[in-house]
Design an enzyme around this catalytic site. Structure first.
Site: not given
Length: 377
Positions: A44, A342, A345
């Site tokens: 990610s 978040d 991340h």
């Protein structure tokens, strides 16, 4: 009637303009001929939207508001409020935005600029977060296979000689392994009752090395790696032990530290063994730890709390009603004040700072080359 001197000036200006135009065209053609592509592999941290095209469990997608709100003004699938480090690196390298490989509609000519194979929740192992994708695999081996398909397309479209040139000049950028170390604890598996931590780390690094060697056999020569970040210290990890809210989750931290000690040794062995193998390793662990622990030094106000989420430190991953409308979320006013967008991340601002260190950082953070130098080799 114009004076002879005036006419001479006009002629000189005309000649200079023509000369500059020729130089400009020459430079553009030279840049096009010598441009190195960028291929990204990982999780990610590099996700640019591949998960948008998977039949994924929704909790692993980020194609909804408020993701993408800062720069794009709409969600793109990047797990951030805006651009990610791959986007900034492409800009520094005079490349267009590198598309996710599953994105439909990109032309074959765009392949010569590179592709992004990274996917949220991806690990070295196929068994890492297996519920994240129900119709396609996203592990590192699958990403390698996707690149092999691209390599075949390049050979078909460009011919063997030009395809070899593109592949050999390209840079192959990796961030992978963090999810493999986190998954056993989040899924409460029995992994470490069946093997030692050291043996498990050997498996992760060994499988990563196999992919590097496969790319080398295909003609890849220039590689970039990020050490694993302090993912035991993210807002999500820092609330796992409810008796120590705000403290790093030590089981994950220990594995990541052991990985980061061993991986540089492996890269040095590859450099000695593989002719023409060149690489950089960026100390992402230190770069991110510095911003978490001393946010004001780097222009942030908050290093340990997320901009978007709920619960302590906004460490519950409910950003954008990720887990359904019944679980609300909080959203900060200015994402640039935060290291984390978040619970796991980074914000665009944090991504940009790391990208700058990767691109042109000094040898104590990015070595033996930085990426700017590697692109020029």
């Amino acid at each position: 009637m114009a004076s002879p001197r005036f006419n001479s000036i006009i002629i000189i200006l005309f000649i200079c303009t023509i000369s500059l135009s020729i130089v400009s065209i020459s430079c553009k053609e030279d840049l096009k001929t010598n441009q190195a592509a960028l291929f990204a592999f990982g999780d990610s941290l590099f996700e640019a939207g591949n998960n948008n095209y998977f039949d994924s469990v929704s909790s692993f997608r980020s194609n909804f508001w408020p993701y993408g709100k800062t720069t794009f003004k709409f969600p793109t699938g990047r797990v951030s409020d805006g651009r990610i480090m791959i986007d900034f690196i492409a800009e520094y390298a005079w490349l267009p935005l590198i598309p996710p490989n599953l994105q439909p509609g990109y032309s074959n000519s765009q392949l010569t600029y590179g592709l992004n194979f990274a996917t949220t929740a991806a690990g070295v192992f196929a068994g890492t977060f297996p519920g994240s994708v129900t119709n396609l695999s996203k592990d590192l081996g699958t990403q390698l296979n996707n690149f092999k398909n691209v390599e075949k397309t390049l050979r078909s479209n460009l011919g063997d000689a030009e395809a070899r040139r593109v592949i050999s000049k390209a840079v192959y950028l990796f961030h992978i392994g963090a999810n493999d170390y986190q998954y056993p604890f989040f899924a409460n598996t029995s992994t470490f009752s069946n093997t030692t931590k050291e043996r498990f780390i050997d498996f992760v690094i060994g499988n990563t090395t196999t992919v590097i060697e496969e790319l080398y056999k295909l003609g890849a020569r220039k590689f970039g790696f990020l050490s694993l970040g302090p993912f035991g210290c993210t807002p999500s990890a820092s609330i796992i032990d409810r008796t120590k809210i705000g403290s790093c989750f030590e089981p994950v931290t220990e594995l990541i530290n052991l990985h980061n000690q061993e991986f540089p040794r492996v890269l040095r062995r590859l450099e000695r063994r593989l002719s023409g193998f060149k690489y950089f390793l960026h100390d992402f662990h230190t770069s991110l730890s510095q911003r978490i622990n001393n946010p004001s030094r780097y222009g942030f106000k908050e290093g340990k709390m997320a901009c978007c989420g709920s619960g302590p430190l906004r460490g519950i991953n409910s950003c954008g009603f990720r887990n359904g409308p019944s679980q609300g979320y909080e959203l900060c006013e200015n994402a640039d004040d935060y290291v984390f967008f978040d619970p796991s991340h980074l914000t665009e601002k944090a991504h940009q700072q790391i990208a700058e260190l990767i691109w042109s950082g000094p040898p104590n953070v990015t070595a033996p080359y930085n990426l700017k130098t590697l692109f020029r080799l």
